[in-house]
Design a protein around this motif. Structure first.
Motif, PDB file in Angstrom:
ATOM      1  N   LEU A  42     -38.801 -59.002  33.912  1.00 26.18           N
ATOM      2  CA  LEU A  42     -38.005 -59.349  32.736  1.00 26.18           C
ATOM      3  C   LEU A  42     -36.714 -58.533  32.709  1.00 26.18           C
ATOM      4  N   ASP A  43     -36.754 -57.324  33.269  1.00 30.30           N
ATOM      5  CA  ASP A  43     -35.544 -56.502  33.339  1.00 30.30           C
ATOM      6  C   ASP A  43     -34.433 -57.205  34.108  1.00 30.30           C
ATOM      7  N   LEU A  44     -34.807 -57.877  35.202  1.00 28.56           N
ATOM      8  CA  LEU A  44     -33.831 -58.604  36.012  1.00 28.56           C
ATOM      9  C   LEU A  44     -33.205 -59.748  35.214  1.00 28.56           C
ATOM     10  N   LEU A  45     -34.034 -60.408  34.431  1.00 31.93           N
ATOM     11  CA  LEU A  45     -33.558 -61.532  33.627  1.00 31.93           C
ATOM     12  C   LEU A  45     -32.603 -61.052  32.531  1.00 31.93           C
ATOM     13  N   LEU A  46     -32.926 -59.941  31.891  1.00 30.14           N
ATOM     14  CA  LEU A  46     -32.037 -59.390  30.868  1.00 30.14           C
ATOM     15  C   LEU A  46     -30.682 -59.009  31.469  1.00 30.14           C
ATOM     16  N   GLU A  47     -30.698 -58.414  32.647  1.00 27.27           N
ATOM     17  CA  GLU A  47     -29.443 -58.055  33.321  1.00 27.27           C
ATOM     18  C   GLU A  47     -28.643 -59.312  33.676  1.00 27.27           C
ATOM     19  N   ALA A  48     -29.345 -60.378  34.068  1.00 25.91           N
ATOM     20  CA  ALA A  48     -28.665 -61.634  34.409  1.00 25.91           C
ATOM     21  C   ALA A  48     -28.002 -62.248  33.179  1.00 25.91           C
ATOM     22  N   ILE A  49     -28.658 -62.156  32.027  1.00 29.48           N
ATOM     23  CA  ILE A  49     -28.058 -62.656  30.787  1.00 29.48           C
ATOM     24  C   ILE A  49     -26.767 -61.896  30.493  1.00 29.48           C
ATOM     25  N   LYS A  50     -26.791 -60.596  30.709  1.00 25.72           N
ATOM     26  CA  LYS A  50     -25.593 -59.786  30.514  1.00 25.72           C
ATOM     27  C   LYS A  50     -24.473 -60.243  31.446  1.00 25.72           C
ATOM     28  N   ILE A  51     -24.807 -60.510  32.692  1.00 23.18           N
ATOM     29  CA  ILE A  51     -23.810 -60.962  33.674  1.00 23.18           C
ATOM     30  C   ILE A  51     -23.220 -62.308  33.277  1.00 23.18           C
ATOM     31  N   LEU A  52     -24.049 -63.201  32.751  1.00 30.87           N
ATOM     32  CA  LEU A  52     -23.556 -64.525  32.342  1.00 30.87           C
ATOM     33  C   LEU A  52     -22.452 -64.410  31.291  1.00 30.87           C
ATOM     34  N   ASN A  53     -22.604 -63.432  30.397  1.00 31.39           N
ATOM     35  CA  ASN A  53     -21.573 -63.162  29.378  1.00 31.39           C
ATOM     36  C   ASN A  53     -21.187 -64.436  28.636  1.00 31.39           C
ATOM     37  N   ASP A  54     -22.206 -65.144  28.161  1.00 28.82           N
ATOM     38  CA  ASP A  54     -22.003 -66.431  27.497  1.00 28.82           C
ATOM     39  C   ASP A  54     -22.747 -66.414  26.161  1.00 28.82           C
ATOM     40  N   ALA A  55     -22.027 -66.372  25.075  1.00 29.92           N
ATOM     41  CA  ALA A  55     -22.638 -66.277  23.744  1.00 29.92           C
ATOM     42  C   ALA A  55     -23.438 -67.516  23.382  1.00 29.92           C
ATOM     43  N   SER A  56     -23.210 -68.630  24.086  1.00 33.66           N
ATOM     44  CA  SER A  56     -23.960 -69.856  23.777  1.00 33.66           C
ATOM     45  C   SER A  56     -25.335 -69.863  24.432  1.00 33.66           C
ATOM     46  N   VAL A  57     -25.630 -68.852  25.254  1.00 32.26           N
ATOM     47  CA  VAL A  57     -26.914 -68.761  25.943  1.00 32.26           C
ATOM     48  C   VAL A  57     -27.862 -67.887  25.134  1.00 32.26           C
ATOM     49  N   ALA A  58     -29.098 -68.341  24.973  1.00 34.90           N
ATOM     50  CA  ALA A  58     -30.132 -67.566  24.290  1.00 34.90           C
ATOM     51  C   ALA A  58     -31.332 -67.421  25.213  1.00 34.90           C
ATOM     52  N   LEU A  59     -31.930 -66.238  25.192  1.00 34.84           N
ATOM     53  CA  LEU A  59     -33.153 -65.984  25.959  1.00 34.84           C
ATOM     54  C   LEU A  59     -34.323 -65.906  24.988  1.00 34.84           C
ATOM     55  N   LEU A  60     -35.333 -66.733  25.217  1.00 33.65           N
ATOM     56  CA  LEU A  60     -36.538 -66.749  24.387  1.00 33.65           C
ATOM     57  C   LEU A  60     -37.672 -66.133  25.200  1.00 33.65           C
ATOM     58  N   VAL A  61     -38.213 -65.022  24.717  1.00 35.63           N
ATOM     59  CA  VAL A  61     -39.274 -64.303  25.427  1.00 35.63           C
ATOM     60  C   VAL A  61     -40.591 -64.512  24.698  1.00 35.63           C
ATOM     61  N   VAL A  62     -41.509 -65.227  25.339  1.00 36.83           N
ATOM     62  CA  VAL A  62     -42.832 -65.478  24.781  1.00 36.83           C
ATOM     63  C   VAL A  62     -43.833 -64.664  25.588  1.00 36.83           C
ATOM     64  N   GLY A  63     -44.419 -63.667  24.954  1.00 38.46           N
ATOM     65  CA  GLY A  63     -45.363 -62.815  25.672  1.00 38.46           C
ATOM     66  C   GLY A  63     -45.374 -61.415  25.106  1.00 38.46           C
ATOM     67  N   ASP A  64     -46.343 -60.649  25.561  1.00 34.90           N
ATOM     68  CA  ASP A  64     -46.529 -59.302  25.031  1.00 34.90           C
ATOM     69  C   ASP A  64     -46.891 -58.384  26.188  1.00 34.90           C
ATOM     70  N   GLY A  65     -47.191 -57.145  25.878  1.00 39.33           N
ATOM     71  CA  GLY A  65     -47.588 -56.185  26.904  1.00 39.33           C
ATOM     72  C   GLY A  65     -47.094 -54.796  26.566  1.00 39.33           C
ATOM     73  N   TYR A  66     -47.572 -53.822  27.325  1.00 40.32           N
ATOM     74  CA  TYR A  66     -47.232 -52.428  27.060  1.00 40.32           C
ATOM     75  C   TYR A  66     -45.743 -52.139  27.204  1.00 40.32           C
ATOM     76  N   HIS A  67     -45.037 -52.962  27.962  1.00 38.03           N
ATOM     77  CA  HIS A  67     -43.635 -52.679  28.256  1.00 38.03           C
ATOM     78  C   HIS A  67     -42.666 -53.421  27.333  1.00 38.03           C
ATOM     79  N   LEU A  68     -43.190 -54.117  26.347  1.00 39.54           N
ATOM     80  CA  LEU A  68     -42.330 -54.953  25.510  1.00 39.54           C
ATOM     81  C   LEU A  68     -41.251 -54.139  24.793  1.00 39.54           C
ATOM     82  N   GLU A  69     -41.618 -52.993  24.235  1.00 38.00           N
ATOM     83  CA  GLU A  69     -40.633 -52.183  23.513  1.00 38.00           C
ATOM     84  C   GLU A  69     -39.530 -51.690  24.441  1.00 38.00           C
ATOM     85  N   LYS A  70     -39.895 -51.408  25.681  1.00 38.45           N
ATOM     86  CA  LYS A  70     -38.881 -50.994  26.662  1.00 38.45           C
ATOM     87  C   LYS A  70     -37.844 -52.097  26.857  1.00 38.45           C
TER      88      LYS A  70
END
Length: 207
Positions: A42-70
């Motif tokens: 998921l870290d890679l995906l978050l970095e990719a969203i940053k690279i896209l630099n497109d305010a019209s793009v939204a990331l929807l994260v469905v899921g949980d786990g120990y690393h979610l807060e990170k």
């Protein structure tokens, strides 16, 4: 292989009201679905969203786990928290099926998958998939047909693949989704799964 229930995971119409409730109306929605284990990247995906630099793009994260807060903190640190929607754990298959249908694509940036049921569920829902080119995914997704593949671990290639799929028209993405659905019906539906399993039993039961 595993099978998927195509009576639940299928193309559906999603209303503007449902999108509005999630704050996604008018957005190009990338879906991540699964546990937030490090191997899922998921870290890679978050970095990719940053690279896209497109305010019209939204990331929807469905899921949980120990690393979610990170990952919540990472989204804040990258300045994309307003574009990133964490909905948490969901074990309601009908609700998950809706998430597939309100998205424009599913992203599976994993370093490793044994099968990737989420990819098949998304394909059954008529959703194109952007995925890392690992064995479990590239034997389901043909690059440019049911979605796009990118080199495992490459944030630049992931961002480029996401940009490519979001640049397609709605009709082009729908055509990709139809190819995805056809592949699932041919290989991964519960009907096909049970037919193959029954054939194995019949073979074993022969005198």
């Amino acid at each position: 292989p595993n099978g998927v229930d195509t009576a639940i995971f299928r193309p559906r119409e999603i209303s503007g009201r449902e999108l509005n409730l999630l704050g996604l109306e008018g957005k190009k929605v990338i879906l991540f679905c699964g546990n937030t284990l490090p191997v899922k990247r998921l870290d890679l995906l978050l970095e990719a969203i940053k690279i896209l630099n497109d305010a019209s793009v939204a990331l929807l994260v469905v899921g949980d786990g120990y690393h979610l807060e990170k990952y919540r903190k990472m989204a804040r640190d990258l300045g994309i928290s307003s574009q990133t929607h964490f909905v948490g754990h969901c074990d309601d298959r009908e609700k998950i099926a809706k998430y597939y249908n309100l998205a424009d694509c599913l992203a599976v940036p994993s370093d490793y998958e044994s099968f990737s049921l989420v990819a098949v569920e998304a394909m059954a829902s008529g959703l194109p998939v952007v995925a890392s080119d690992i064995d479990a995914l590239k034997n389901k997704i043909t690059d440019g047909q049911e979605g796009f593949l990118f080199a495992k671990g490459s944030v630049q290639e992931l961002a480029a693949a996401l940009k490519k799929i979001l640049s397609l028209s709605a009709e082009q993405r729908k055509a990709m989704g139809e190819k995805s659905l056809q592949k699932v019906e041919a290989k991964y539906s519960w009907k096909k799964h049970m037919e193959k399993l029954a054939a194995v039993y019949q073979e074993v039961l022969k005198p």
